[in-house]
Design a protein around this motif. Structure first.
Motif, PDB file in Angstrom:
ATOM      1  N   THR A  27     -50.939 -29.977 -62.592  1.00  0.00           N
ATOM      2  CA  THR A  27     -51.071 -28.572 -62.220  1.00  0.00           C
ATOM      3  C   THR A  27     -51.008 -27.703 -63.462  1.00  0.00           C
ATOM      4  O   THR A  27     -50.115 -27.846 -64.288  1.00  0.00           O
ATOM      5  CB  THR A  27     -49.942 -28.160 -61.262  1.00  0.00           C
ATOM      6  N   SER A  28     -51.965 -26.808 -63.613  1.00  0.00           N
ATOM      7  CA  SER A  28     -51.984 -25.889 -64.737  1.00  0.00           C
ATOM      8  C   SER A  28     -51.370 -24.566 -64.325  1.00  0.00           C
ATOM      9  O   SER A  28     -51.664 -24.044 -63.248  1.00  0.00           O
ATOM     10  CB  SER A  28     -53.421 -25.674 -65.227  1.00  0.00           C
ATOM     11  N   LEU A  29     -50.518 -24.023 -65.187  1.00  0.00           N
ATOM     12  CA  LEU A  29     -49.845 -22.761 -64.905  1.00  0.00           C
ATOM     13  C   LEU A  29     -50.274 -21.703 -65.906  1.00  0.00           C
ATOM     14  O   LEU A  29     -50.405 -21.983 -67.097  1.00  0.00           O
ATOM     15  CB  LEU A  29     -48.333 -22.939 -64.991  1.00  0.00           C
ATOM     16  N   PRO A  30     -50.476 -20.459 -65.455  1.00  0.00           N
ATOM     17  CA  PRO A  30     -50.753 -19.379 -66.403  1.00  0.00           C
ATOM     18  C   PRO A  30     -49.528 -19.079 -67.246  1.00  0.00           C
ATOM     19  O   PRO A  30     -48.389 -19.353 -66.840  1.00  0.00           O
ATOM     20  CB  PRO A  30     -51.123 -18.200 -65.495  1.00  0.00           C
ATOM     21  N   THR A  31     -49.761 -18.512 -68.421  1.00  0.00           N
ATOM     22  CA  THR A  31     -48.683 -18.271 -69.378  1.00  0.00           C
ATOM     23  C   THR A  31     -47.501 -17.545 -68.757  1.00  0.00           C
ATOM     24  O   THR A  31     -46.345 -17.928 -68.945  1.00  0.00           O
ATOM     25  CB  THR A  31     -49.223 -17.461 -70.568  1.00  0.00           C
ATOM     26  N   ARG A  32     -47.764 -16.474 -67.997  1.00  0.00           N
ATOM     27  CA  ARG A  32     -46.674 -15.663 -67.452  1.00  0.00           C
ATOM     28  C   ARG A  32     -45.793 -16.442 -66.485  1.00  0.00           C
ATOM     29  O   ARG A  32     -44.634 -16.088 -66.265  1.00  0.00           O
ATOM     30  CB  ARG A  32     -47.257 -14.427 -66.753  1.00  0.00           C
ATOM     31  N   GLN A  33     -46.299 -17.529 -65.923  1.00  0.00           N
ATOM     32  CA  GLN A  33     -45.516 -18.318 -64.964  1.00  0.00           C
ATOM     33  C   GLN A  33     -44.811 -19.505 -65.610  1.00  0.00           C
ATOM     34  O   GLN A  33     -43.996 -20.161 -64.965  1.00  0.00           O
ATOM     35  CB  GLN A  33     -46.417 -18.811 -63.835  1.00  0.00           C
ATOM     36  N   LEU A  34     -45.105 -19.780 -66.879  1.00  0.00           N
ATOM     37  CA  LEU A  34     -44.547 -20.964 -67.514  1.00  0.00           C
ATOM     38  C   LEU A  34     -43.115 -20.696 -67.971  1.00  0.00           C
ATOM     39  O   LEU A  34     -42.873 -19.855 -68.835  1.00  0.00           O
ATOM     40  CB  LEU A  34     -45.416 -21.358 -68.710  1.00  0.00           C
ATOM     41  N   GLN A  35     -42.162 -21.412 -67.383  1.00  0.00           N
ATOM     42  CA  GLN A  35     -40.754 -21.230 -67.720  1.00  0.00           C
ATOM     43  C   GLN A  35     -40.387 -22.130 -68.898  1.00  0.00           C
ATOM     44  O   GLN A  35     -40.453 -23.357 -68.793  1.00  0.00           O
ATOM     45  CB  GLN A  35     -39.872 -21.551 -66.516  1.00  0.00           C
ATOM     46  N   VAL A  36     -40.007 -21.501 -70.005  1.00  0.00           N
ATOM     47  CA  VAL A  36     -39.667 -22.244 -71.212  1.00  0.00           C
ATOM     48  C   VAL A  36     -38.523 -21.554 -71.945  1.00  0.00           C
ATOM     49  O   VAL A  36     -38.232 -20.379 -71.728  1.00  0.00           O
ATOM     50  CB  VAL A  36     -40.875 -22.353 -72.174  1.00  0.00           C
ATOM     51  N   HIS A  37     -37.890 -22.289 -72.839  1.00  0.00           N
ATOM     52  CA  HIS A  37     -36.959 -21.749 -73.816  1.00  0.00           C
ATOM     53  C   HIS A  37     -37.378 -22.265 -75.193  1.00  0.00           C
ATOM     54  O   HIS A  37     -37.760 -23.432 -75.341  1.00  0.00           O
ATOM     55  CB  HIS A  37     -35.515 -22.203 -73.547  1.00  0.00           C
ATOM     56  N   ASP A  38     -37.332 -21.407 -76.180  1.00  0.00           N
ATOM     57  CA  ASP A  38     -37.487 -21.780 -77.588  1.00  0.00           C
ATOM     58  C   ASP A  38     -38.832 -22.444 -77.886  1.00  0.00           C
ATOM     59  O   ASP A  38     -38.890 -23.535 -78.458  1.00  0.00           O
ATOM     60  CB  ASP A  38     -36.352 -22.719 -78.020  1.00  0.00           C
ATOM     61  N   PRO A  39     -39.940 -21.796 -77.555  1.00  0.00           N
ATOM     62  CA  PRO A  39     -41.251 -22.422 -77.742  1.00  0.00           C
ATOM     63  C   PRO A  39     -41.726 -22.403 -79.196  1.00  0.00           C
ATOM     64  O   PRO A  39     -41.421 -21.490 -79.959  1.00  0.00           O
ATOM     65  CB  PRO A  39     -42.163 -21.558 -76.872  1.00  0.00           C
ATOM     66  N   THR A  40     -42.481 -23.417 -79.565  1.00  0.00           N
ATOM     67  CA  THR A  40     -43.178 -23.462 -80.848  1.00  0.00           C
ATOM     68  C   THR A  40     -44.561 -24.030 -80.590  1.00  0.00           C
ATOM     69  O   THR A  40     -44.729 -24.906 -79.740  1.00  0.00           O
ATOM     70  CB  THR A  40     -42.405 -24.304 -81.881  1.00  0.00           C
ATOM     71  N   LEU A  41     -45.563 -23.538 -81.318  1.00  0.00           N
ATOM     72  CA  LEU A  41     -46.959 -23.784 -80.958  1.00  0.00           C
ATOM     73  C   LEU A  41     -47.746 -24.316 -82.146  1.00  0.00           C
ATOM     74  O   LEU A  41     -47.521 -23.913 -83.291  1.00  0.00           O
ATOM     75  CB  LEU A  41     -47.573 -22.464 -80.483  1.00  0.00           C
ATOM     76  N   ILE A  42     -48.695 -25.207 -81.863  1.00  0.00           N
ATOM     77  CA  ILE A  42     -49.600 -25.726 -82.885  1.00  0.00           C
ATOM     78  C   ILE A  42     -50.918 -26.086 -82.222  1.00  0.00           C
ATOM     79  O   ILE A  42     -50.975 -26.317 -81.013  1.00  0.00           O
ATOM     80  CB  ILE A  42     -48.984 -26.955 -83.595  1.00  0.00           C
ATOM     81  N   ARG A  43     -51.981 -26.118 -83.025  1.00  0.00           N
ATOM     82  CA  ARG A  43     -53.289 -26.541 -82.520  1.00  0.00           C
ATOM     83  C   ARG A  43     -53.643 -27.881 -83.146  1.00  0.00           C
ATOM     84  O   ARG A  43     -53.474 -28.091 -84.351  1.00  0.00           O
ATOM     85  CB  ARG A  43     -54.362 -25.513 -82.856  1.00  0.00           C
ATOM     86  N   ALA A  44     -54.145 -28.789 -82.325  1.00  0.00           N
ATOM     87  CA  ALA A  44     -54.612 -30.088 -82.789  1.00  0.00           C
ATOM     88  C   ALA A  44     -55.981 -30.327 -82.163  1.00  0.00           C
ATOM     89  O   ALA A  44     -56.100 -30.468 -80.943  1.00  0.00           O
ATOM     90  CB  ALA A  44     -53.636 -31.198 -82.395  1.00  0.00           C
ATOM     91  N   LYS A  45     -57.003 -30.303 -83.000  1.00  0.00           N
ATOM     92  CA  LYS A  45     -58.391 -30.427 -82.541  1.00  0.00           C
ATOM     93  C   LYS A  45     -58.696 -29.306 -81.550  1.00  0.00           C
ATOM     94  O   LYS A  45     -58.586 -28.140 -81.884  1.00  0.00           O
ATOM     95  CB  LYS A  45     -58.642 -31.815 -81.965  1.00  0.00           C
ATOM     96  N   ASP A  46     -59.050 -29.646 -80.333  1.00  0.00           N
ATOM     97  CA  ASP A  46     -59.491 -28.618 -79.383  1.00  0.00           C
ATOM     98  C   ASP A  46     -58.407 -28.212 -78.386  1.00  0.00           C
ATOM     99  O   ASP A  46     -58.696 -27.533 -77.409  1.00  0.00           O
ATOM    100  CB  ASP A  46     -60.724 -29.093 -78.615  1.00  0.00           C
ATOM    101  N   ARG A  47     -57.148 -28.597 -78.643  1.00  0.00           N
ATOM    102  CA  ARG A  47     -56.075 -28.219 -77.720  1.00  0.00           C
ATOM    103  C   ARG A  47     -54.886 -27.630 -78.465  1.00  0.00           C
ATOM    104  O   ARG A  47     -54.633 -27.950 -79.632  1.00  0.00           O
ATOM    105  CB  ARG A  47     -55.603 -29.420 -76.873  1.00  0.00           C
ATOM    106  N   TYR A  48     -54.193 -26.765 -77.753  1.00  0.00           N
ATOM    107  CA  TYR A  48     -52.938 -26.194 -78.244  1.00  0.00           C
ATOM    108  C   TYR A  48     -51.789 -26.973 -77.608  1.00  0.00           C
ATOM    109  O   TYR A  48     -51.848 -27.318 -76.421  1.00  0.00           O
ATOM    110  CB  TYR A  48     -52.825 -24.717 -77.858  1.00  0.00           C
ATOM    111  N   TYR A  49     -50.746 -27.219 -78.400  1.00  0.00           N
ATOM    112  CA  TYR A  49     -49.579 -27.944 -77.898  1.00  0.00           C
ATOM    113  C   TYR A  49     -48.340 -27.085 -78.092  1.00  0.00           C
ATOM    114  O   TYR A  49     -48.080 -26.572 -79.181  1.00  0.00           O
ATOM    115  CB  TYR A  49     -49.422 -29.279 -78.620  1.00  0.00           C
ATOM    116  N   LEU A  50     -47.591 -26.940 -77.016  1.00  0.00           N
ATOM    117  CA  LEU A  50     -46.378 -26.144 -77.001  1.00  0.00           C
ATOM    118  C   LEU A  50     -45.188 -27.084 -76.818  1.00  0.00           C
ATOM    119  O   LEU A  50     -45.144 -27.866 -75.866  1.00  0.00           O
ATOM    120  CB  LEU A  50     -46.432 -25.149 -75.833  1.00  0.00           C
TER     121      LEU A  50
END
Length: 337
Positions: A27-50
């Protein structure tokens, strides 16, 4: 989220196996609905990983920064050295930091218990972030740093790797106690340079003439742009839902080890810090523990969690573009909200 402690060295290069099916959601969730703490982000090829706080380090991926798919956690069974180093640690792992250098991904993470400074920072490496890639395998490089109660006046959590203008690696970290620390790492990125000790670059320790802030500072992130290093840190309190008053402050320095000064010229090591973003008390309560991510097209993003005032104060993912004012200070781009 935060806490404190550290480690004795054991088990280098322990392979942390990929998780079994069942931990991933299609199931894919929109950003505003994604419950997280302390996120960090990177891009690898054609996808972003959080990567974010959670059991075994939670992972989400996206093709567009708008909808997110949950991936398997980084590890199912916590590293044996971490369990031994921090009694009570059960795999709930805090505040990861992801970056790519020399053909590998470096994932630092925090092992601690809330309110303690018996903490440690560990390191995992991988050649790829794509779970379907045959070379996908997280390798545990063991303990990088630890803090010991009654001995260290700082807390070894909330790591952030930054490379200086000479190509040398540094690690910033810290939560409460004497504040945000920095030290130089060996070129392997696995250990501090022998003989070095952490030095404070941001603090909220009580000072004459300044109200007691309770030492509430954590979550450093250093971002280099032009002639300056910019230090972001979180003030006040996370993890209280409606009552969270987290905010992000910043300062800058021409040297990676500081001094970092705010817009008024006050040292961050002495309670200085210019407010970058805070909650509005309506849509968002506290906002904090951020990272800065630069996409392949040069767009710079502020990535953090905020406590959603429209959803019972639940922690949600925020991603906003960064712009720069005439004086060279970062601001949030309101058009990206």
């Amino acid at each position: 989220m935060k806490c404190r402690a550290i480690i004795g060295s054991l088990l280098m290069c322990l392979v942390v196996a990929a998780q079994p099916a069942g931990t991933r959601s299609d199931t894919s969730l929109p950003t505003r609905q994604l419950q997280v703490h302390d996120p960090t982000l990177i891009r690898a090829k054609d996808r972003y990983y959080l990567f974010c706080t959670g059991r075994g380090i939670r992972v989400f991926s996206s093709a567009d920064l708008k909808t997110w798919r949950q991936e398997e956690p980084v590890f199912k069974t916590p590293p044996a050295w971490a369990v031994k180093a921090v009694p009570g640690y059960n795999g709930h792992t805090w505040a990861p930091d992801i970056s790519f250098h020399n053909g590998r991904y470096y994932l630092y993470y925090s092992v601690s218990l809330f309110g303690k400074n018996r903490s440690c920072i560990g390191l995992l490496t991988n050649k790829t972030l794509g779970p379907q890639d045959p070379e996908f395998r997280w390798e545990d490089q063991g303990m990088v740093l630890r803090s010991v109660p009654g001995y260290d006046p700082w807390n070894a959590i909330d790591p952030n790797l930054i490379i200086d203008e000479k190509g040398l690696p540094w690690l910033s970290f810290g939560s409460f106690w004497n504040g945000i620390q920095i030290l130089q790492l060996e070129r392997s990125y696995k250990k501090p340079v022998e003989g070095t000790t952490p030095q404070t670059i941001a603090s909220r320790v009580k000072t004459a003439g300044i109200p007691d802030a309770g030492g509430a500072i954590e979550a450093p992130f250093i971002f280099r742009k032009g002639a300056f290093y910019y230090l972001f840190a979180s003030w006040d309190y996370c993890c209280k839902g409606w009552d969270s008053n987290y905010k992000v402050v910043t300062g800058r320095s021409r040297q990676i080890a500081g001094p970092y000064l705010d817009k008024e010229g006050h040292p961050m090591a002495q309670n200085g810090g210019s407010v970058f973003v805070r909650g509005d008390g309506r849509e968002w309560m506290g906002i904090g523990h951020n990272a800065v991510f630069t996409d392949t097209d040069g767009t710079e993003y502020f990535v953090a969690h905020g406590y959603d005032g429209y959803d019972n104060g639940k922690p949600k993912l925020l991603i906003r573009k960064i712009r720069w004012d005439a004086a060279g200070w970062p601001c949030l781009d309101a058009s990206s909200e």
